[in-house]
Scaffold this active site. Structure first.
Site, PDB file in Angstrom:
ATOM      1  N   LYS A  88       0.823  -1.211   0.000  1.00 46.03           N
ATOM      2  CA  LYS A  88       0.000   0.000   0.000  1.00 46.03           C
ATOM      3  C   LYS A  88       0.859   1.266   0.000  1.00 46.03           C
ATOM      4  CE  LYS A  88      -3.727  -2.417   2.431  1.00 46.03           C
ATOM      5  NZ  LYS A  88      -4.703  -2.337   3.534  1.00 46.03           N
ATOM      6  N   TYR A 140     -12.253  -2.962  -3.234  1.00 49.00           N
ATOM      7  CA  TYR A 140     -12.802  -2.909  -1.878  1.00 49.00           C
ATOM      8  C   TYR A 140     -14.335  -2.840  -1.846  1.00 49.00           C
ATOM      9  CZ  TYR A 140      -8.189  -2.491   0.309  1.00 49.00           C
ATOM     10  OH  TYR A 140      -6.920  -2.741   0.772  1.00 49.00           O
ATOM     11  N   PHE A 195     -15.612   3.248   7.001  1.00 55.72           N
ATOM     12  CA  PHE A 195     -14.227   3.594   6.655  1.00 55.72           C
ATOM     13  C   PHE A 195     -13.955   3.563   5.146  1.00 55.72           C
ATOM     14  CE2 PHE A 195     -14.222  -0.996   7.699  1.00 55.72           C
ATOM     15  CZ  PHE A 195     -13.611  -1.546   6.578  1.00 55.72           C
ATOM     16  N   ARG A 215      -1.399 -14.733   4.245  1.00 57.39           N
ATOM     17  CA  ARG A 215      -2.196 -14.078   5.303  1.00 57.39           C
ATOM     18  C   ARG A 215      -1.489 -14.191   6.656  1.00 57.39           C
ATOM     19  NH1 ARG A 215      -6.628 -10.795   4.415  1.00 57.39           N
ATOM     20  NH2 ARG A 215      -7.604 -11.599   6.305  1.00 57.39           N
ATOM     21  N   THR A 226      -5.159  -7.533  10.789  1.00 57.79           N
ATOM     22  CA  THR A 226      -5.438  -6.254  10.112  1.00 57.79           C
ATOM     23  C   THR A 226      -4.958  -5.063  10.926  1.00 57.79           C
ATOM     24  OG1 THR A 226      -7.394  -7.294   9.146  1.00 57.79           O
ATOM     25  CG2 THR A 226      -7.273  -4.905   8.988  1.00 57.79           C
ATOM     26  N   ARG A 262       3.021  -6.838   9.427  1.00 55.21           N
ATOM     27  CA  ARG A 262       2.377  -5.717  10.142  1.00 55.21           C
ATOM     28  C   ARG A 262       2.872  -5.619  11.576  1.00 55.21           C
ATOM     29  NH1 ARG A 262      -3.453  -7.429   7.759  1.00 55.21           N
ATOM     30  NH2 ARG A 262      -3.513  -6.125   5.886  1.00 55.21           N
ATOM     31  N   ASN A 317      -2.019  -0.146   7.078  1.00 57.04           N
ATOM     32  CA  ASN A 317      -1.443  -1.417   7.535  1.00 57.04           C
ATOM     33  C   ASN A 317      -0.545  -2.074   6.492  1.00 57.04           C
ATOM     34  OD1 ASN A 317      -3.417  -2.210   5.815  1.00 57.04           O
ATOM     35  ND2 ASN A 317      -4.583  -3.423   7.284  1.00 57.04           N
ATOM     36  N   HIS A 371      -2.003  -5.524   1.642  1.00 57.07           N
ATOM     37  CA  HIS A 371      -3.272  -6.233   1.489  1.00 57.07           C
ATOM     38  C   HIS A 371      -2.961  -7.622   0.945  1.00 57.07           C
ATOM     39  CE1 HIS A 371      -7.318  -7.378   0.305  1.00 57.07           C
ATOM     40  NE2 HIS A 371      -6.746  -7.838  -0.797  1.00 57.07           N
ATOM     41  N   GLU A 375      -9.587 -10.622  -7.365  1.00 60.51           N
ATOM     42  CA  GLU A 375      -8.562  -9.577  -7.226  1.00 60.51           C
ATOM     43  C   GLU A 375      -7.451  -9.741  -8.259  1.00 60.51           C
ATOM     44  OE1 GLU A 375      -7.451  -9.830  -3.082  1.00 60.51           O
ATOM     45  OE2 GLU A 375      -9.412  -9.098  -2.423  1.00 60.51           O
TER      46      GLU A 375
HETATM   47  P1  CMP Z   1      -7.127  -4.781   4.052  1.00 59.77           P
HETATM   48  O1  CMP Z   1      -6.640  -6.109   4.491  1.00 59.77           O
HETATM   49  O2  CMP Z   1      -6.583  -4.210   2.793  1.00 59.77           O
HETATM   50  O3  CMP Z   1      -8.750  -4.820   3.935  1.00 59.77           O
HETATM   51  C1  CMP Z   1      -9.554  -3.690   4.175  1.00 59.77           C
HETATM   52  C2  CMP Z   1      -8.772  -2.495   4.631  1.00 59.77           C
HETATM   53  O4  CMP Z   1      -9.547  -1.435   5.200  1.00 59.77           O
HETATM   54  C3  CMP Z   1      -7.848  -2.929   5.746  1.00 59.77           C
HETATM   55  O5  CMP Z   1      -6.815  -3.724   5.243  1.00 59.77           O
HETATM   56  C4  CMP Z   1      -7.462  -1.580   6.346  1.00 59.77           C
HETATM   57  O6  CMP Z   1      -6.433  -0.961   5.588  1.00 59.77           O
HETATM   58  C5  CMP Z   1      -8.727  -0.729   6.138  1.00 59.77           C
HETATM   59  N1  CMP Z   1      -9.513  -0.486   7.340  1.00 59.77           N
HETATM   60  C6  CMP Z   1      -9.667   0.684   7.947  1.00 59.77           C
HETATM   61  N2  CMP Z   1     -10.488   0.604   8.994  1.00 59.77           N
HETATM   62  C7  CMP Z   1     -10.891  -0.674   9.057  1.00 59.77           C
HETATM   63  C8  CMP Z   1     -11.759  -1.394   9.930  1.00 59.77           C
HETATM   64  N3  CMP Z   1     -12.393  -0.789  10.949  1.00 59.77           N
HETATM   65  N4  CMP Z   1     -11.942  -2.717   9.704  1.00 59.77           N
HETATM   66  C9  CMP Z   1     -11.297  -3.343   8.670  1.00 59.77           C
HETATM   67  N5  CMP Z   1     -10.474  -2.682   7.807  1.00 59.77           N
HETATM   68  C10 CMP Z   1     -10.264  -1.370   8.005  1.00 59.77           C
END
Ligand code: CMP
Length: 156
Positions: free
Chosen positions: A9, A49, A57, A85, A91, A102, A112, A115, A126
């Site tokens: 990212k 997304y 968010f 993963r 996350t 992370r 974070n 992805h 994807e």
């Molecule tokens: P990712 O694994 O890319 O999937 C969704 C993304 O949304 C997550 O990583 C975060 O970067 C972002 N995000 C921000 N807030 C939240 C939240 N409350 N729950 C899950 N994802 C979030």
């Protein structure tokens, strides 16, 4: 062999962590079969997304993901979706275990760094979104393959 999509990212690029994060996947024994650096169009990130479209968010997430370049990777290996993963970690980077990407490099929930596809179904969707052209994915055989896996048990 299974394929999964990974995105490094904008924070990974801004913080100069691309090389170190890529190394985690390589060191594990995963095979890189696709790699591109792009400022992806908003429509691509919105589609990526879409499952979060109704979440509060979502607008900030799309804004963050379009704020700078992203590196998209196709990673191949046995059970690579699950393996990647686990390497990436939870996350919320503050909750992610030390030793995960992370857990070692991040402090944020939203920013974070990485992805990774969370299921075979999302990986399929994807990969098609970020690597629509089959020529962008390279078939090759690492010379270490027979040492990374047990040939008799895992490569037949
Ligand atoms: P990712 O694994 O890319 O999937 C969704 C993304 O949304 C997550 O990583 C975060 O970067 C972002 N995000 C921000 N807030 C939240 C939240 N409350 N729950 C899950 N994802 C979030």
């Amino acid at each position: 062999m299974e394929r999964t999509l990974v995105l490094l990212k904008p924070d990974a690029l801004q913080r100069g962590l691309v090389g170190r994060i890529l190394a985690r996947f390589e060191e594990k024994g995963l095979k890189l079969v696709g790699l591109k650096l792009r400022q992806f169009p908003r429509a691509t990130l919105e589609a990526h997304y879409v499952v979060h479209k109704e979440r509060p968010f979502y607008p900030k997430l799309v804004q963050y993901m379009t704020s700078g370049p992203v590196v998209a990777l196709v990673i191949e290996g046995k059970e690579s979706i699950d393996v990647v993963r686990k390497l990436v970690g939870k996350t919320n980077s503050r909750q992610a275990e030390p030793g995960t990407i992370r857990g070692d490099f991040g402090m944020s929930f939203s920013n974070n760094l990485v992805h990774a596809s969370d299921s075979a179904e999302s990986a399929k969707h994807e990969l098609a979104l970020f690597f629509p052209d089959a020529n962008e994915v390279v078939e090759w055989t690492p010379s270490t393959l027979g040492w990374l896996y047990n040939v008799e048990e895992e490569l037949r």
